[in-house]
Scaffold this motif. Sequence first.
Motif, PDB file in Angstrom:
ATOM      1  N   UNK A 497       0.844  -1.193   0.000  1.00 34.60           N
ATOM      2  CA  UNK A 497       0.000   0.000   0.000  1.00 34.60           C
ATOM      3  C   UNK A 497       0.884   1.250   0.000  1.00 34.60           C
ATOM      4  N   UNK A 498       0.441   2.279  -0.715  1.00 37.61           N
ATOM      5  CA  UNK A 498       1.120   3.572  -0.702  1.00 37.61           C
ATOM      6  C   UNK A 498       0.224   4.571   0.027  1.00 37.61           C
ATOM      7  N   UNK A 499       0.737   5.184   1.074  1.00 38.07           N
ATOM      8  CA  UNK A 499      -0.023   6.192   1.816  1.00 38.07           C
ATOM      9  C   UNK A 499       0.605   7.558   1.603  1.00 38.07           C
ATOM     10  N   UNK A 500      -0.230   8.541   1.305  1.00 41.62           N
ATOM     11  CA  UNK A 500       0.179   9.939   1.229  1.00 41.62           C
ATOM     12  C   UNK A 500      -0.444  10.658   2.417  1.00 41.62           C
ATOM     13  N   UNK A 501       0.371  11.221   3.286  1.00 39.54           N
ATOM     14  CA  UNK A 501      -0.138  11.975   4.434  1.00 39.54           C
ATOM     15  C   UNK A 501       0.010  13.458   4.129  1.00 39.54           C
ATOM     16  N   UNK A 528       4.010  18.673  13.348  1.00 37.17           N
ATOM     17  CA  UNK A 528       4.500  18.143  12.071  1.00 37.17           C
ATOM     18  C   UNK A 528       5.173  16.798  12.356  1.00 37.17           C
ATOM     19  N   UNK A 529       4.374  15.841  12.754  1.00 38.43           N
ATOM     20  CA  UNK A 529       4.911  14.567  13.234  1.00 38.43           C
ATOM     21  C   UNK A 529       5.579  13.775  12.119  1.00 38.43           C
ATOM     22  N   UNK A 530       6.552  12.957  12.509  1.00 35.82           N
ATOM     23  CA  UNK A 530       7.330  12.160  11.548  1.00 35.82           C
ATOM     24  C   UNK A 530       6.625  10.836  11.280  1.00 35.82           C
ATOM     25  N   UNK A 531       5.486  10.905  10.617  1.00 34.96           N
ATOM     26  CA  UNK A 531       4.704   9.703  10.335  1.00 34.96           C
ATOM     27  C   UNK A 531       5.497   8.699   9.495  1.00 34.96           C
ATOM     28  N   UNK A 532       6.380   9.204   8.664  1.00 40.39           N
ATOM     29  CA  UNK A 532       7.193   8.312   7.828  1.00 40.39           C
ATOM     30  C   UNK A 532       8.137   7.466   8.671  1.00 40.39           C
ATOM     31  N   UNK A 571       5.222  11.333   3.714  1.00 41.89           N
ATOM     32  CA  UNK A 571       4.781  12.367   4.651  1.00 41.89           C
ATOM     33  C   UNK A 571       5.050  13.727   4.020  1.00 41.89           C
ATOM     34  N   UNK A 572       3.980  14.404   3.543  1.00 49.80           N
ATOM     35  CA  UNK A 572       4.123  15.633   2.770  1.00 49.80           C
ATOM     36  C   UNK A 572       3.737  16.839   3.624  1.00 49.80           C
ATOM     37  N   UNK A 573       4.682  17.734   3.842  1.00 46.73           N
ATOM     38  CA  UNK A 573       4.427  18.955   4.598  1.00 46.73           C
ATOM     39  C   UNK A 573       3.652  19.926   3.717  1.00 46.73           C
ATOM     40  N   UNK A 574       2.493  20.352   4.171  1.00 42.81           N
ATOM     41  CA  UNK A 574       1.625  21.214   3.382  1.00 42.81           C
ATOM     42  C   UNK A 574       1.656  22.658   3.860  1.00 42.81           C
ATOM     43  N   UNK A 575       1.451  23.552   2.914  1.00 37.78           N
ATOM     44  CA  UNK A 575       1.241  24.965   3.220  1.00 37.78           C
ATOM     45  C   UNK A 575      -0.233  25.205   3.534  1.00 37.78           C
TER      46      UNK A 575
END
Length: 586
Positions: A497-501, A528-532, A571-575
């Motif tokens: 599975x590929x997850x995008x957070x 900004x947790x390190x889910x990865x 784990x993508x940091x969003x604006x």
Amino acid sequence: MTVSPDRPVATPHGGDRVAASLQAHGVRCLYTLCGGHISPILAAAKARGIRIVDVRDEATAVFAADASARLTGIPGVAAVTAGPGITNTITALKNAQLAQSPVVLIGGAAPTALQGRGALQDIDQRPLVAPHVKRFIKVRRVRELGPAVDEAFALALDGVPGPVFIECPIDVLYDEALIRGWYADAAGKGSTLPDRALRWYLNRHAERMFAGSHGPIAPQVRAVALPQASDGSVQAARAALAKAERPLMVIGSQAVVRAADAQRVAEAVARLGVPVYLSGMARGLLGRQHPLQMRHQRRHALREADCVLLAGVPCDFRLDYGKHVRRSATLIAANRSAKDARLNRRPDVTAIGDAGDFLQRLSADARPAAGWTAWADQLRQRDAEREREIDAQAARRGEHVNPVALFRTLEQVAGDHAVLVADGGDVVATASYVMRPRGPLTWLDPGAFGTLGVGGGFALGVATSRPDAEVWIVYGDGACGYSLVEFDSFVRHGLPVIAIVGNDAGWTQIAREQVKMLHDDVGTVLARSAYHDVAAAFGAEGIEVRTLAELPAALARARAVAAGGKPVLVNVWLDPTEFREGSISM
């Protein structure tokens, strides 16, 4: 000892009867979290070649069964232990009920002779579960086990689909010699009158419980009749469409509840030639680029239409309780549920029956009116204008990753066989505007209940039901917390599975309106947790993305890792974004 898939284990027990019926009904995966109350079911199902997919939360098992049911049309099956094992499933059960998904939940229970006497995990389970299922089936004798499963499958599919619960006490599942031994130990060897009375009672109880259980196991798969709308309603709908100048359709999940018919439903929609909006499990029904499918400004289109066909869609909050359809328009409602068909708005044409079947019958000899072309062109032009606006919003640059740009990029990268699982609030709603599901039954969201936490279970259900699919979870960072632990399950079961957070460090859907109206962000702020790193600790691959420049390579890397058989989390940091300003629902 080696056991062939089509034969029970050497010492027959109640679990064999359950497993035999599951096998007869075409069940390929049983989703579970183990417990002593249900162990015979798991062992017998495995012996018959049914894949046992064990997870880390009972809710996940039910979510997985729900997803499997949606994709296959066969009721998905979960098994959980008694007491807290069952209470942990309630949210997932209610979600399946409101999504009208056919799920069979098998739950353990305390021994029949000890219920109500303080046994381990012994509670009255009926009052907790019954409101959320079509039927609560309580098994008291071994011979009832197979028929209970047969009945549950038929009930789950009949009429308006939904979940069914089977309560299986531990002493109807284990083999007779073992249970009689337990009862003998419980009765003791005392010679007093109460001791002898107890032995008599327990022996008598065992005789009743095992009576009739020594014959052959003979599952009975029941045919479930397709609920069909009347011919009169089909003719009335056809006449209403023929008179319309600006017809519009909205098609929802119930139209594709018969998964095997999805392609035929898609062909029927194309034949009708009516512009259409797709929602729920119907997203992707017409593929990515069909000219009849509209994606934006649905509210305006509904207010302009002079004839609206709702196929498997109720007038609930998603259609502003029916107020999106103007009063002068002819309203056609095709739905298995008479209540849903008339919810908040009485239709001019009511077609009670399967919505997918209704569309197929309605499309027979269909002749789209020439005047509809201009109407469809008008809607397409409006869609194109909205797409240009989205492109402009995606082009805005900030310190991290623009959420709209994230999904514009993912839309380009995801494969032709991608199945998208949506779990979250603001991030997922953004994805639903931008992403284009690849084909029928390739988009899964929770449905009307708006449940967070479906991601891990839905992805498990997809990956086990469609092993050739490229499975993506689109997580909000808030929703991710519910099922992040299931990366352990993905790794153990070899599910890539590929997850995008979408990590914007908050419960943004709530914060946007809460801060505006109450001037306080209390309870909405995350880190900004390190889910990865968490995913990597479970044996998956973790990738962190902090800038847009890093995104394409990260998504390509994720696909390559998954193609090699390993799950991955990006784990993508969003604006911050104003993309969904003013979108609160209630």
